[in-house]
Design a protein around this motif. Structure first.
Motif, PDB file in Angstrom:
ATOM      1  N   VAL A 127       0.808  -1.168  -0.003  1.00  0.00           N
ATOM      2  CA  VAL A 127      -0.018  -0.041  -0.043  1.00  0.00           C
ATOM      3  C   VAL A 127       0.870   1.059  -0.061  1.00  0.00           C
ATOM      4  CG1 VAL A 127      -1.673   1.420   1.294  1.00  0.00           C
ATOM      5  CG2 VAL A 127      -2.001  -1.152   1.066  1.00  0.00           C
ATOM      6  N   TYR A 128       0.446   2.044  -0.832  1.00  0.00           N
ATOM      7  CA  TYR A 128       1.312   3.586  -0.786  1.00  0.00           C
ATOM      8  C   TYR A 128       0.191   4.488  -0.620  1.00  0.00           C
ATOM      9  CZ  TYR A 128       5.012   1.036  -3.402  1.00  0.00           C
ATOM     10  OH  TYR A 128       5.818   0.032  -3.680  1.00  0.00           O
ATOM     11  N   VAL A 129       0.569   5.529   0.391  1.00  0.00           N
ATOM     12  CA  VAL A 129      -0.132   6.656   0.716  1.00  0.00           C
ATOM     13  C   VAL A 129       0.686   7.835   0.597  1.00  0.00           C
ATOM     14  CG1 VAL A 129      -1.269   7.859   2.576  1.00  0.00           C
ATOM     15  CG2 VAL A 129      -1.446   5.170   2.541  1.00  0.00           C
ATOM     16  N   ASN A 130       0.017   8.544  -0.519  1.00  0.00           N
ATOM     17  CA  ASN A 130       0.671   9.890  -0.687  1.00  0.00           C
ATOM     18  C   ASN A 130       2.092   9.509  -1.504  1.00  0.00           C
ATOM     19  OD1 ASN A 130      -1.435  11.340   0.086  1.00  0.00           O
ATOM     20  ND2 ASN A 130      -0.730  11.477   2.018  1.00  0.00           N
ATOM     21  N   GLY A 131       2.408   8.398  -2.137  1.00  0.00           N
ATOM     22  CA  GLY A 131       3.616   8.203  -2.990  1.00  0.00           C
ATOM     23  C   GLY A 131       4.602   7.363  -2.121  1.00  0.00           C
ATOM     24  N   GLU A 132       4.303   7.279  -0.822  1.00  0.00           N
ATOM     25  CA  GLU A 132       5.138   6.369   0.136  1.00  0.00           C
ATOM     26  C   GLU A 132       4.686   5.248   0.713  1.00  0.00           C
ATOM     27  OE1 GLU A 132       8.151   7.733   0.876  1.00  0.00           O
ATOM     28  OE2 GLU A 132       7.719   9.657   0.138  1.00  0.00           O
ATOM     29  N   VAL A 133       5.386   4.376   0.865  1.00  0.00           N
ATOM     30  CA  VAL A 133       4.798   2.981   1.265  1.00  0.00           C
ATOM     31  C   VAL A 133       4.414   3.014   2.655  1.00  0.00           C
ATOM     32  CG1 VAL A 133       5.542   0.699   1.678  1.00  0.00           C
ATOM     33  CG2 VAL A 133       6.692   1.637  -0.001  1.00  0.00           C
ATOM     34  N   TYR A 134       3.155   2.375   2.840  1.00  0.00           N
ATOM     35  CA  TYR A 134       2.503   2.444   4.111  1.00  0.00           C
ATOM     36  C   TYR A 134       2.545   1.016   4.740  1.00  0.00           C
ATOM     37  CZ  TYR A 134      -0.837   3.482   7.746  1.00  0.00           C
ATOM     38  OH  TYR A 134      -1.710   3.698   8.734  1.00  0.00           O
ATOM     39  N   ASP A 135       3.439   0.705   5.543  1.00  0.00           N
ATOM     40  CA  ASP A 135       3.478  -0.775   6.089  1.00  0.00           C
ATOM     41  C   ASP A 135       2.993  -0.579   7.388  1.00  0.00           C
ATOM     42  OD1 ASP A 135       4.458  -1.991   4.068  1.00  0.00           O
ATOM     43  OD2 ASP A 135       6.560  -1.553   4.224  1.00  0.00           O
ATOM     44  N   LEU A 136       2.422  -1.556   7.988  1.00  0.00           N
ATOM     45  CA  LEU A 136       1.885  -1.435   9.091  1.00  0.00           C
ATOM     46  C   LEU A 136       2.473  -2.929   9.932  1.00  0.00           C
ATOM     47  CD1 LEU A 136      -1.648  -0.176   9.237  1.00  0.00           C
ATOM     48  CD2 LEU A 136       0.023   0.897  10.175  1.00  0.00           C
ATOM     49  N   PRO A 137       3.013  -2.752  11.235  1.00  0.00           N
ATOM     50  CA  PRO A 137       3.200  -4.057  12.032  1.00  0.00           C
ATOM     51  C   PRO A 137       1.939  -4.965  12.031  1.00  0.00           C
ATOM     52  CG  PRO A 137       3.146  -2.142  13.366  1.00  0.00           C
ATOM     53  CD  PRO A 137       3.209  -1.645  12.102  1.00  0.00           C
ATOM     54  N   GLN A 138       0.783  -4.383  12.006  1.00  0.00           N
ATOM     55  CA  GLN A 138      -0.456  -5.481  12.187  1.00  0.00           C
ATOM     56  C   GLN A 138      -0.859  -6.074  10.753  1.00  0.00           C
ATOM     57  OE1 GLN A 138      -0.112  -2.156  12.819  1.00  0.00           O
ATOM     58  NE2 GLN A 138      -0.835  -1.741  14.701  1.00  0.00           N
ATOM     59  N   GLU A 139      -0.303  -5.603   9.830  1.00  0.00           N
ATOM     60  CA  GLU A 139      -0.794  -6.293   8.521  1.00  0.00           C
ATOM     61  C   GLU A 139      -0.306  -7.512   8.397  1.00  0.00           C
ATOM     62  OE1 GLU A 139       1.279  -4.894   4.477  1.00  0.00           O
ATOM     63  OE2 GLU A 139       0.838  -2.963   5.816  1.00  0.00           O
ATOM     64  N   VAL A 140      -1.018  -8.537   7.613  1.00  0.00           N
ATOM     65  CA  VAL A 140      -0.618  -9.901   7.322  1.00  0.00           C
ATOM     66  C   VAL A 140      -1.084 -10.088   5.832  1.00  0.00           C
ATOM     67  CG1 VAL A 140      -0.663 -10.767   9.896  1.00  0.00           C
ATOM     68  CG2 VAL A 140      -2.551 -10.891   8.541  1.00  0.00           C
ATOM     69  N   HIS A 141      -0.407 -11.258   5.308  1.00  0.00           N
ATOM     70  CA  HIS A 141      -0.876 -11.689   3.865  1.00  0.00           C
ATOM     71  C   HIS A 141      -0.725 -13.189   3.977  1.00  0.00           C
ATOM     72  CE1 HIS A 141      -0.163  -7.557   1.738  1.00  0.00           C
ATOM     73  NE2 HIS A 141       0.484  -7.422   2.666  1.00  0.00           N
ATOM     74  N   LYS A 142      -1.788 -13.678   3.694  1.00  0.00           N
ATOM     75  CA  LYS A 142      -2.037 -15.099   3.994  1.00  0.00           C
ATOM     76  C   LYS A 142      -2.276 -15.898   2.737  1.00  0.00           C
ATOM     77  CE  LYS A 142      -3.719 -14.780   8.664  1.00  0.00           C
ATOM     78  NZ  LYS A 142      -4.783 -15.332   9.656  1.00  0.00           N
ATOM     79  N   GLU A 143      -1.863 -15.010   1.676  1.00  0.00           N
ATOM     80  CA  GLU A 143      -2.012 -15.622   0.129  1.00  0.00           C
ATOM     81  C   GLU A 143      -0.744 -15.379  -0.642  1.00  0.00           C
ATOM     82  OE1 GLU A 143      -4.346 -17.595  -0.782  1.00  0.00           O
ATOM     83  OE2 GLU A 143      -6.023 -17.192   0.707  1.00  0.00           O
ATOM     84  N   SER A 144       0.147 -16.294  -0.759  1.00  0.00           N
ATOM     85  CA  SER A 144       1.287 -16.012  -1.560  1.00  0.00           C
ATOM     86  C   SER A 144       0.921 -15.814  -3.193  1.00  0.00           C
ATOM     87  CB  SER A 144       2.150 -17.003  -1.427  1.00  0.00           C
ATOM     88  OG  SER A 144       1.571 -18.412  -2.022  1.00  0.00           O
ATOM     89  N   SER A 145      -0.044 -16.175  -3.940  1.00  0.00           N
ATOM     90  CA  SER A 145      -0.363 -15.616  -5.009  1.00  0.00           C
ATOM     91  C   SER A 145      -0.606 -14.427  -5.101  1.00  0.00           C
ATOM     92  CB  SER A 145      -1.494 -16.620  -5.567  1.00  0.00           C
ATOM     93  OG  SER A 145      -2.340 -16.419  -4.935  1.00  0.00           O
ATOM     94  N   LEU A 146      -0.514 -13.531  -6.694  1.00  0.00           N
ATOM     95  CA  LEU A 146      -0.763 -12.451  -6.840  1.00  0.00           C
ATOM     96  C   LEU A 146      -1.933 -12.480  -7.947  1.00  0.00           C
ATOM     97  CD1 LEU A 146       2.736 -10.472  -7.620  1.00  0.00           C
ATOM     98  CD2 LEU A 146       1.007 -10.016  -5.655  1.00  0.00           C
ATOM     99  N   ILE A 147      -2.955 -11.653  -7.687  1.00  0.00           N
ATOM    100  CA  ILE A 147      -4.022 -11.547  -8.808  1.00  0.00           C
ATOM    101  C   ILE A 147      -3.517 -10.445  -9.528  1.00  0.00           C
ATOM    102  CG2 ILE A 147      -6.445 -10.977  -9.087  1.00  0.00           C
ATOM    103  CD1 ILE A 147      -7.018 -12.106  -6.347  1.00  0.00           C
ATOM    104  N   LEU A 148      -3.146 -10.600 -10.852  1.00  0.00           N
ATOM    105  CA  LEU A 148      -2.863  -9.391 -11.600  1.00  0.00           C
ATOM    106  C   LEU A 148      -4.111  -8.803 -12.251  1.00  0.00           C
ATOM    107  CD1 LEU A 148      -0.020 -11.360 -13.543  1.00  0.00           C
ATOM    108  CD2 LEU A 148       0.464  -9.569 -11.440  1.00  0.00           C
ATOM    109  N   PRO A 149      -3.885  -7.425 -12.569  1.00  0.00           N
ATOM    110  CA  PRO A 149      -4.858  -6.582 -13.092  1.00  0.00           C
ATOM    111  C   PRO A 149      -5.521  -7.143 -14.294  1.00  0.00           C
ATOM    112  CG  PRO A 149      -3.307  -5.147 -12.266  1.00  0.00           C
ATOM    113  CD  PRO A 149      -2.510  -6.527 -12.192  1.00  0.00           C
ATOM    114  N   GLY A 150      -6.585  -7.492 -14.555  1.00  0.00           N
ATOM    115  CA  GLY A 150      -7.026  -8.127 -15.985  1.00  0.00           C
ATOM    116  C   GLY A 150      -7.282  -9.590 -15.934  1.00  0.00           C
TER     117      GLY A 150
END
Length: 224
Positions: A127-150
């Protein structure tokens, strides 16, 4: 002339037990309604979109006056202590239900990522907010796959890649901490200020439905 003594007659009204009991219940109900409407309200987490910050079965309290008190039967908010801030975990009425007035409105809980005027973008799950990466210690990603646009003809295309959006005045962009399994602003848009009910601040109870046992280590923990 001799002055006659004055006597005060005290009349004691004996109330029946059921009348006293009924009055006590009425007062308690009124106080509970006032507290629930203007001070704090309890909520239960039904889904995993905020894992691991909030788990299914967590019970939490929401401060309803921190962003101001809504006058009943109006949309006017008075006496705000602060405005919603980026990073706040909030409870709000799901905006999509406004288009279906015949359905009961649902309450969602998410974290504020974008405030009015912010530019929000998602690239490669980040996630980018105002052009800067917005990382949070609370966020998690439980899917390794990427859903590409289209690659899918569905709103899921925006899960891992979302074009830049500018948050309009009086609205907020929210996301679940469980980024890959959250139905949030990436898919249905912004949250209007008037739909926000309050800020979640403490877990007062937690029940593990699989183990059928309380999660004692989560009870009384503040939400950050």
């Amino acid at each position: 002339m001799t002055k006659l003594p004055e006597f005060k007659e005290e009349i004691k009204q004996n109330k029946t037990w059921y009348r006293e009991y009924g009055e006590a219940l009425l007062v308690a109900a009124i106080l509970a309604l006032i507290i629930r409407t203007f001070v704090v309200q309890a909520f239960k987490i039904p889904s995993g979109s905020m894992e691991d910050t909030l788990l299914i079965g967590d019970h939490l309290l929401v401060c309803k006056f921190i962003y101001g008190t809504e006058i009943p039967f109006t949309d006017k908010v008075v006496l705000p202590l602060t405005d919603p801030q980026r990073g706040d975990v909030i409870v709000f009425e799901f905006p999509g239900d406004l288009e279906k007035p015949w359905l009961e409105r649902r309450d969602f809980i998410k974290r504020i990522v974008g405030t009015p005027g912010d530019t929000v973008e998602v690239r490669n799950k980040r996630v980018y907010v105002n052009g800067e990466v917005y990382d949070l210690p609370q966020e998690v990603h439980k899917e390794s796959s990427l859903i590409l646009p289209g690659t899918r003809v569905s709103p899921e295309d925006r899960r891992d890649f979302m074009p830049k959006l500018v948050v309009p005045p009086g609205q907020y962009f929210v996301m679940g901490d469980n980024r890959d399994r959250s139905y949030d602003s990436r898919f249905w848009g912004f949250v209007d200020r008037d739909l926000i009910k309050g800020k979640a601040f403490i877990k007062y109870w937690s029940w593990d439905g699989e183990e059928h046992w309380p999660r004692f280590n989560r009870i009384g923990r503040l939400i950050d």
